[in-house]
Write an enzyme that holds these catalytic residues in place. Structure first.
Site, PDB file in Angstrom:
ATOM      1  N   PHE A 129      -5.754 -11.912  -8.347  1.00  0.00           N
ATOM      2  CA  PHE A 129      -5.667 -10.856  -7.340  1.00  0.00           C
ATOM      3  C   PHE A 129      -4.309 -10.176  -7.473  1.00  0.00           C
ATOM      4  O   PHE A 129      -3.274 -10.837  -7.437  1.00  0.00           O
ATOM      5  CB  PHE A 129      -5.831 -11.413  -5.923  1.00  0.00           C
ATOM      6  N   ASP A 215       2.880 -11.999 -12.094  1.00  0.00           N
ATOM      7  CA  ASP A 215       2.704 -11.586 -10.708  1.00  0.00           C
ATOM      8  C   ASP A 215       3.099 -12.770  -9.820  1.00  0.00           C
ATOM      9  O   ASP A 215       2.332 -13.699  -9.620  1.00  0.00           O
ATOM     10  CB  ASP A 215       1.240 -11.184 -10.485  1.00  0.00           C
ATOM     11  N   LYS A 244       6.009 -10.542  -0.548  1.00  0.00           N
ATOM     12  CA  LYS A 244       5.736 -11.570   0.473  1.00  0.00           C
ATOM     13  C   LYS A 244       7.023 -12.200   1.011  1.00  0.00           C
ATOM     14  O   LYS A 244       7.707 -11.604   1.816  1.00  0.00           O
ATOM     15  CB  LYS A 244       4.752 -12.592  -0.065  1.00  0.00           C
TER      16      LYS A 244
END
Length: 386
Positions: A129, A215, A244
């Site tokens: 994702f 990522d 995040k």
């Protein structure tokens, strides 16, 4: 609370949260919840950490925005701090993980263009994702999240995760310019590759002249027991993205580069009005300072092992459990059937959790959680599985 003025992108939400402190949040009824999700790996230092909060307040009193038409000392410091703790060399600041990944994709495509490749192609992995923008959506190998958004971009090949043979089969493909991979797949259900998988990807990229893009949106900022997950190995990526936990709740992302990836983006190739905003950069430096001062990575490794031992005992006789996986404080408990109802059941017991990939209980607790709080998480989660 009514949500009639909001586009229904998130479905029904049972709780309305109004306050947070440390590992806890409170709702409008003043019910207290132990947060084992940390805003989906965002509030790693807990809610309203005093050092981060003070840094944001002080910056708000000083300078909130000017745009990137001007140099900003707080932005430069955040970039230097990030390069120091990561070993990377250059930073482009964005406002989210998806935007950071967009920057990485653009760098890879321009890298291919400069090599004369007409259709620069990036390998991404099944169940990964990377975001919900058009490019990151296309990079994400999940048909469900893509449905209804065609036509998508060209230039991506999806291969099985943790399968070196599948990648070796494409060696020599003249269009491939990069591999983009999460060190641990978070949304995919806490999928952890073999120990030699990432180093082997590095070697394949070196052999073929491809860029290695990691990522680390979810795995970064201490989540796996290192500041960034690749630091468990003896290599660097060419490009690394993070977000995040980077701002501990303030929206911010970053795309970091090293070596040949440093100079691909030139003035006019990319930009962001809010990227590198002084408020966000103050938060970044405060997060890094706190992580170093409080030995957060060391604590994550210890607490991750504590969770693993506790769940090993608590889940021993639960036949519904197919697998338990963890890397630092990325924890996944895979059940033998879909279990979305456990989210609400946990909330009723005062615990916030998540279910991803349909049947995986995902725990992403604050990195500052105590063993006593971990015991509560283990007890409640185990009680839900019956």
């Amino acid at each position: 609370m009514t949500t009639q003025a909001l586009i229904n992108a998130y479905g029904e939400r049972a709780l309305t949260l109004v306050k947070g402190a440390g590992c806890y949040v409170w709702d409008t009824e003043d019910k207290k919840y132990l947060d084992a999700l940390a805003g989906i790996a965002v509030c790693g230092l807990g809610h309203c950490h005093p050092h981060v909060t003070t840094a944001i307040k002080n910056q708000a009193d000083t300078l909130m925005h000017t745009s990137n038409l001007y140099n900003l000392s707080v932005q430069q410091k955040a970039a230097e701090d990030l390069c120091r703790v990561s070993g990377m060399e250059k930073v482009f600041f964005s406002n989210s993980g998806a935007e950071a990944n967009e920057a990485a994709i653009k760098i890879a495509r321009k890298y291919g263009c400069e090599k004369g490749i007409a259709t620069p192609t990036i390998i991404t992995l099944d169940h990964g994702f990377h975001g919900r923008t058009m490019a990151t959506l296309t990079a994400t190998a999940n048909p469900k999240v893509k449905h209804g958004f065609s036509p998508l971009l060209e230039g991506f090949i999806h291969l099985p995760f943790d399968d070196i043979n599948a990648i070796n089969a494409l060696e020599g493909d003249p269009d491939i310019v990069a591999i983009m991979v999460e060190p641990v797949q978070g949304e995919g259900g806490i999928q952890i590759p073999a120990d030699d998988y990432l180093p082997t990807l590095r070697n394949i990229c070196d052999k073929n002249g491809w860029l290695l893009i990691l990522d680390e949106i979810q795995t970064g900022n201490g989540r796996t027991g290192h500041h960034f997950a690749y630091q468990a190995y003896d290599f660097y990526p060419d490009i690394m993205t993070t977000a995040k936990g980077l701002g501990n709740g303030l929206p911010v992302g970053a795309c970091l580069t090293r070596g040949k990836a440093n100079t691909i983006i030139q003035p006019g190739n990319h930009g962001s009005t809010y990227g590198g905003n002084p408020m966000a950069c103050a938060a970044i430096s405060a997060v890094i300072e706190t992580m170093e001062q409080e030995n957060i990575c060391e604590k994550v490794n210890a607490l991750g092992n504590y969770f693993a031992k506790g769940f090993e005992t608590a889940l021993a006789n639960k036949s519904q459990v197919k697998a338990f996986r963890h890397k630092g404080l990325m924890i996944g408990i895979e059940l033998d059937q879909p279990c979305p109802e456990l989210v609400q059941q946990a909330a009723e017991k005062g615990l916030l959790i998540n279910v991803t990939a349909g049947s995986v209980i995902r725990l992403l607790p604050p990195l500052i959680m105590t063993e006593a709080q971990a015991d509560q998480v283990i007890e409640i989660v185990a009680s839900l599985i019956h």
